[in-house]
Design a protein around this motif. Structure first.
Motif, PDB file in Angstrom:
ATOM      1  N   CYS A 159       0.839  -1.194   0.000  1.00  0.00           N
ATOM      2  CA  CYS A 159       0.000   0.000   0.000  1.00  0.00           C
ATOM      3  C   CYS A 159       0.874   1.243   0.000  1.00  0.00           C
ATOM      4  O   CYS A 159       2.061   1.179   0.283  1.00  0.00           O
ATOM      5  CB  CYS A 159      -0.952  -0.005   1.189  1.00  0.00           C
ATOM      6  SG  CYS A 159      -0.151   0.029   2.777  1.00  0.00           S
ATOM      7  N   PHE A 196      -3.670   3.858  -0.204  1.00  0.00           N
ATOM      8  CA  PHE A 196      -4.099   3.008  -1.312  1.00  0.00           C
ATOM      9  C   PHE A 196      -3.581   1.616  -1.003  1.00  0.00           C
ATOM     10  O   PHE A 196      -2.376   1.426  -0.869  1.00  0.00           O
ATOM     11  CB  PHE A 196      -3.446   3.435  -2.637  1.00  0.00           C
ATOM     12  CG  PHE A 196      -3.990   4.676  -3.250  1.00  0.00           C
ATOM     13  CD1 PHE A 196      -5.305   4.749  -3.663  1.00  0.00           C
ATOM     14  CD2 PHE A 196      -3.167   5.769  -3.452  1.00  0.00           C
ATOM     15  CE1 PHE A 196      -5.796   5.892  -4.263  1.00  0.00           C
ATOM     16  CE2 PHE A 196      -3.647   6.914  -4.050  1.00  0.00           C
ATOM     17  CZ  PHE A 196      -4.966   6.981  -4.450  1.00  0.00           C
ATOM     18  N   GLU A 197      -4.454   0.662  -0.885  1.00  0.00           N
ATOM     19  CA  GLU A 197      -4.029  -0.724  -0.743  1.00  0.00           C
ATOM     20  C   GLU A 197      -4.190  -1.352  -2.114  1.00  0.00           C
ATOM     21  O   GLU A 197      -5.229  -1.204  -2.760  1.00  0.00           O
ATOM     22  CB  GLU A 197      -4.887  -1.439   0.302  1.00  0.00           C
ATOM     23  CG  GLU A 197      -4.353  -2.781   0.676  1.00  0.00           C
ATOM     24  CD  GLU A 197      -5.067  -3.364   1.881  1.00  0.00           C
ATOM     25  OE1 GLU A 197      -4.714  -4.484   2.254  1.00  0.00           O
ATOM     26  OE2 GLU A 197      -5.967  -2.723   2.441  1.00  0.00           O
ATOM     27  N   PHE A 224      -7.524  -3.959  -4.188  1.00  0.00           N
ATOM     28  CA  PHE A 224      -7.466  -2.526  -4.450  1.00  0.00           C
ATOM     29  C   PHE A 224      -8.581  -1.820  -3.689  1.00  0.00           C
ATOM     30  O   PHE A 224      -9.758  -2.108  -3.872  1.00  0.00           O
ATOM     31  CB  PHE A 224      -7.588  -2.221  -5.946  1.00  0.00           C
ATOM     32  CG  PHE A 224      -7.441  -0.757  -6.227  1.00  0.00           C
ATOM     33  CD1 PHE A 224      -6.195  -0.170  -6.216  1.00  0.00           C
ATOM     34  CD2 PHE A 224      -8.542   0.045  -6.453  1.00  0.00           C
ATOM     35  CE1 PHE A 224      -6.044   1.185  -6.440  1.00  0.00           C
ATOM     36  CE2 PHE A 224      -8.408   1.398  -6.684  1.00  0.00           C
ATOM     37  CZ  PHE A 224      -7.148   1.965  -6.675  1.00  0.00           C
ATOM     38  N   ARG A 225      -8.185  -0.920  -2.820  1.00  0.00           N
ATOM     39  CA  ARG A 225      -9.141  -0.115  -2.055  1.00  0.00           C
ATOM     40  C   ARG A 225      -8.397   1.043  -1.408  1.00  0.00           C
ATOM     41  O   ARG A 225      -7.175   1.050  -1.338  1.00  0.00           O
ATOM     42  CB  ARG A 225      -9.843  -0.953  -0.996  1.00  0.00           C
ATOM     43  CG  ARG A 225      -8.891  -1.478   0.062  1.00  0.00           C
ATOM     44  CD  ARG A 225      -9.589  -2.346   1.070  1.00  0.00           C
ATOM     45  NE  ARG A 225      -8.590  -2.916   1.979  1.00  0.00           N
ATOM     46  CZ  ARG A 225      -8.884  -3.578   3.052  1.00  0.00           C
ATOM     47  NH1 ARG A 225     -10.143  -3.767   3.389  1.00  0.00           N
ATOM     48  NH2 ARG A 225      -7.946  -4.067   3.819  1.00  0.00           N
ATOM     49  N   ILE A 226      -9.165   2.004  -0.951  1.00  0.00           N
ATOM     50  CA  ILE A 226      -8.615   3.092  -0.144  1.00  0.00           C
ATOM     51  C   ILE A 226      -9.146   2.883   1.261  1.00  0.00           C
ATOM     52  O   ILE A 226     -10.345   2.701   1.457  1.00  0.00           O
ATOM     53  CB  ILE A 226      -9.047   4.468  -0.685  1.00  0.00           C
ATOM     54  CG1 ILE A 226      -8.467   4.684  -2.083  1.00  0.00           C
ATOM     55  CG2 ILE A 226      -8.575   5.578   0.263  1.00  0.00           C
ATOM     56  CD1 ILE A 226      -8.922   5.957  -2.750  1.00  0.00           C
ATOM     57  N   ARG A 227      -8.250   2.871   2.223  1.00  0.00           N
ATOM     58  CA  ARG A 227      -8.676   2.653   3.602  1.00  0.00           C
ATOM     59  C   ARG A 227      -7.977   3.644   4.525  1.00  0.00           C
ATOM     60  O   ARG A 227      -6.965   4.234   4.182  1.00  0.00           O
ATOM     61  CB  ARG A 227      -8.418   1.216   4.044  1.00  0.00           C
ATOM     62  CG  ARG A 227      -6.948   0.847   4.118  1.00  0.00           C
ATOM     63  CD  ARG A 227      -6.777  -0.587   4.593  1.00  0.00           C
ATOM     64  NE  ARG A 227      -5.414  -1.019   4.459  1.00  0.00           N
ATOM     65  CZ  ARG A 227      -4.461  -0.809   5.355  1.00  0.00           C
ATOM     66  NH1 ARG A 227      -4.736  -0.170   6.472  1.00  0.00           N
ATOM     67  NH2 ARG A 227      -3.231  -1.236   5.159  1.00  0.00           N
TER      68      ARG A 227
END
Length: 150
Positions: A75, A128-129, A133-136
């Motif tokens: 990330c 950003f992971e 794929f995701r934003i956490r």
């Protein structure tokens, strides 16, 4: 502002102070700027904000005996990613045919600085992971060591 740390309160207080300083400097420097210079300057301001915050967190962590160990992950910090992308884009635009001159008054320059710093504050804990794929949100992402294979 319940739930905020002292450092976050100080950072929020400094945002309009920096905006006023930019306004004063812009009044002395002139009223026009190139789009590349504006993008580059805004991106550097965003990166500097993150750097100062990270240096503060590192100094606090070094004083704490129970600092968390680094963990590996695939990330990246959203704030740094946006800042670096803006620097690269600003350098590409700088001196190119896309580098139009903008007539901005000191008030607009100060407002841009405030908006950039406010956005930086709002996204400071986002990462950003990449897998999945995701934003956490990760308040402790300073301890993450980037690895292609976690």
């Amino acid at each position: 502002m319940p739930g905020m740390t002292v450092a976050e309160k100080v950072e929020l207080t400094l945002i309009p102070v920096v905006g006023a300083a930019v306004w004063s400097l812009a009044a002395a420097a002139g009223a026009s700027i190139g789009t590349g210079s504006l993008l580059l300057g805004s991106s550097v301001l965003l990166l500097l904000q993150g750097l100062v915050r990270d240096l503060w967190l590192i100094s606090r962590r070094n004083r704490d005996a129970h600092a968390g160990a680094g963990r590996e992950a695939l990330c990246m910090c959203v704030e740094s990613t946006i800042g670096v992308t803006g620097v690269v884009t600003g350098l590409a635009v700088l001196g190119s045919a896309l580098d139009a001159t903008l007539a901005l008054g000191p008030e607009a320059m100060g407002a841009i600085a405030v908006v950039v710093l406010a956005i930086g504050f709002a996204i400071k804990d986002l990462v950003f992971e990449l897998r999945p794929f995701r934003i956490r949100r990760d308040k402790d992402h300073l301890n993450i060591v980037f690895r292609w294979k976690p």
